[in-house]
Design an enzyme around this catalytic site. Structure first.
Site, PDB file in Angstrom:
ATOM      1  N   GLN A  99       0.832  -1.204   0.000  1.00 49.72           N
ATOM      2  CA  GLN A  99       0.000   0.000   0.000  1.00 49.72           C
ATOM      3  C   GLN A  99       0.865   1.252   0.000  1.00 49.72           C
ATOM      4  O   GLN A  99       1.870   1.340   0.703  1.00 49.72           O
ATOM      5  CB  GLN A  99      -0.904  -0.011   1.231  1.00 49.72           C
ATOM      6  CG  GLN A  99      -1.987   1.040   1.210  1.00 49.72           C
ATOM      7  CD  GLN A  99      -2.975   0.854   2.346  1.00 49.72           C
ATOM      8  OE1 GLN A  99      -3.176  -0.252   2.844  1.00 49.72           O
ATOM      9  NE2 GLN A  99      -3.595   1.932   2.777  1.00 49.72           N
ATOM     10  N   SER A 116       4.176  -6.435   2.530  1.00 50.01           N
ATOM     11  CA  SER A 116       2.920  -6.288   3.260  1.00 50.01           C
ATOM     12  C   SER A 116       1.753  -6.782   2.414  1.00 50.01           C
ATOM     13  O   SER A 116       1.670  -7.974   2.112  1.00 50.01           O
ATOM     14  CB  SER A 116       2.740  -4.830   3.695  1.00 50.01           C
ATOM     15  OG  SER A 116       1.660  -4.694   4.589  1.00 50.01           O
ATOM     16  N   LEU A 117       0.847  -5.899   1.992  1.00 45.76           N
ATOM     17  CA  LEU A 117      -0.251  -6.295   1.110  1.00 45.76           C
ATOM     18  C   LEU A 117       0.245  -7.098  -0.081  1.00 45.76           C
ATOM     19  O   LEU A 117      -0.402  -8.052  -0.532  1.00 45.76           O
ATOM     20  CB  LEU A 117      -0.982  -5.046   0.606  1.00 45.76           C
ATOM     21  CG  LEU A 117      -1.852  -5.249  -0.637  1.00 45.76           C
ATOM     22  CD1 LEU A 117      -3.104  -6.020  -0.281  1.00 45.76           C
ATOM     23  CD2 LEU A 117      -2.159  -3.939  -1.306  1.00 45.76           C
ATOM     24  N   ARG A 127      -9.439  -7.224   4.792  1.00 45.64           N
ATOM     25  CA  ARG A 127      -8.244  -6.822   5.550  1.00 45.64           C
ATOM     26  C   ARG A 127      -8.197  -5.305   5.697  1.00 45.64           C
ATOM     27  O   ARG A 127      -7.921  -4.771   6.778  1.00 45.64           O
ATOM     28  CB  ARG A 127      -6.993  -7.333   4.821  1.00 45.64           C
ATOM     29  CG  ARG A 127      -5.650  -6.993   5.477  1.00 45.64           C
ATOM     30  CD  ARG A 127      -4.543  -7.594   4.609  1.00 45.64           C
ATOM     31  NE  ARG A 127      -3.204  -7.470   5.170  1.00 45.64           N
ATOM     32  CZ  ARG A 127      -2.337  -6.507   4.846  1.00 45.64           C
ATOM     33  NH1 ARG A 127      -2.691  -5.568   3.982  1.00 45.64           N
ATOM     34  NH2 ARG A 127      -1.133  -6.480   5.384  1.00 45.64           N
ATOM     35  N   HIS A 138       1.115  -2.711  11.250  1.00 50.77           N
ATOM     36  CA  HIS A 138       2.196  -3.615  11.640  1.00 50.77           C
ATOM     37  C   HIS A 138       2.688  -3.324  13.059  1.00 50.77           C
ATOM     38  O   HIS A 138       3.886  -3.350  13.341  1.00 50.77           O
ATOM     39  CB  HIS A 138       3.365  -3.550  10.645  1.00 50.77           C
ATOM     40  CG  HIS A 138       2.985  -3.984   9.260  1.00 50.77           C
ATOM     41  ND1 HIS A 138       2.716  -5.290   8.941  1.00 50.77           N
ATOM     42  CD2 HIS A 138       2.798  -3.265   8.122  1.00 50.77           C
ATOM     43  CE1 HIS A 138       2.388  -5.372   7.663  1.00 50.77           C
ATOM     44  NE2 HIS A 138       2.420  -4.162   7.142  1.00 50.77           N
ATOM     45  N   GLN A 145       1.425 -11.060   9.941  1.00 53.24           N
ATOM     46  CA  GLN A 145       2.013  -9.822   9.418  1.00 53.24           C
ATOM     47  C   GLN A 145       1.180  -8.591   9.741  1.00 53.24           C
ATOM     48  O   GLN A 145       1.671  -7.465   9.656  1.00 53.24           O
ATOM     49  CB  GLN A 145       2.248  -9.901   7.906  1.00 53.24           C
ATOM     50  CG  GLN A 145       1.029 -10.128   7.062  1.00 53.24           C
ATOM     51  CD  GLN A 145       1.059  -9.416   5.728  1.00 53.24           C
ATOM     52  OE1 GLN A 145       0.365  -8.445   5.592  1.00 53.24           O
ATOM     53  NE2 GLN A 145       1.839  -9.901   4.768  1.00 53.24           N
TER      54      GLN A 145
END
Length: 303
Positions: free
Chosen positions: A9, A94-95, A119, A200, A249
């Site tokens: 992102q 991440s994503l 999410r 996170h 994560q």
């Protein structure tokens, strides 16, 4: 050896993948699948329209940015697949780990889109319930930043180990500010990030718990290509490990520096970033400048 990587992102932008949509029947079919997968999910417009037209203020919303970026990145990969070749590893920031799992055959495209839409909603809600902030700490090593976080009052943790000399911290606003000040005193620099939550970090615990429940109901296939997970910086094809890593994560650190180093140590010589922008290619230059970085982020680079 090639590693295929996907951005997280922040890389989204209005117009992403629009040129490949115009030129490629495959891209049009995939975007049609994406629109169908998220029909009835409360989006303000079809996902393809949001990707192509924005506006940017909508694309910045976590619950829209995540499925939009996954769709655009995966379409760019598929259109450029023949040119890119077969990777030895997949990974995502991440994503982007969700996109990597789709590319590696572990997750279905439509299922992944619905998962990341959920999410994003869960992360948005956790951010509203537990406000926080993030900052990039520059010019200090990972161990120093981790130590400064450990010494701070309040909740603050390393969120992203992006490259040597760049660690993103996340947590309660006062604690993030305190670590940024301590970093400056130690010879580094703290830069506040314009984000909507303390991603996170432990402040995302409610999102992580709910996401674990969502993931438990999903079938994961063994990955055709090893996926290097954010939380472990280690490759795996095991469905249970891949599922667990996605849940972890949400509150865990993205160990991107270590992930790239692990792929290089395994023999990777070229990193191919599929998706809008060139964030991961830029980080590669600071992680290991001897490795070739290639971007597939528009029609010209995909075909």
């Amino acid at each position: 050896m090639i590693a295929l990587v996907f951005p997280g992102q922040g890389s989204q932008a209005a117009g992403m993948a629009a040129d490949v949509y115009q030129a490629s029947a495959l891209a049009r079919d995939l975007f049609a699948q994406a629109d169908e997968a998220l029909a009835g999910c409360g989006l303000p417009a079809p996902l393809s329209q949001l990707c192509f037209e924005g506006p940017d203020d909508l694309l910045k919303q976590t619950e829209i940015a995540q499925p939009a970026l996954l769709a655009a990145s995966y379409v760019l990969y598929r259109v450029g697949q023949a040119k890119v070749g077969e990777p030895s590893f997949c990974a995502g920031h991440s994503l982007g780990e969700y996109t990597a799992l789709v590319a590696a055959g572990s997750l279905d495209f439509a299922v992944a889109l619905r998962l990341v839409r959920r999410r994003g909603e869960l992360m948005r809600d956790a951010a509203a319930a537990n406000p926080g902030s993030m900052a990039a700490v520059l010019n200090l090593d990972d161990e120093t930043v981790t130590s400064l976080c450990g010494q701070a009052d309040g909740i603050v943790v390393p969120a992203n180990f992006n490259s040597p000399g760049q660690v993103v911290i996340s947590g309660e606003a006062a604690a993030v500010s305190a670590v940024s000040a301590a970093a400056k005193a130690a010879g580094g620099r703290g830069m506040p990030l314009r984000v909507s939550g303390a991603f996170h970090s432990p402040l995302m615990a409610s999102a992580a718990e709910a996401m674990a429940t969502e993931l438990a109901a999903i079938d994961f296939a063994p990955a055709r290509v090893p996926v290097v997970q954010n939380v472990t910086a280690a490759p795996t094809t095991d469905p249970d490990q891949l599922r667990a890593g996605l849940a972890q994560q949400v509150t865990g650190s993205v160990r991107w520096t270590q992930s790239v180093q692990a792929m290089v140590a395994a023999g990777v010589t070229t990193l191919v970033e599929c998706g809008p922008g060139a964030v991961l290619t830029g980080l590669l230059k600071r992680i290991d400048a001897s490795i070739t970085g290639i971007n597939v982020n528009n029609l010209d680079s995909a075909v």
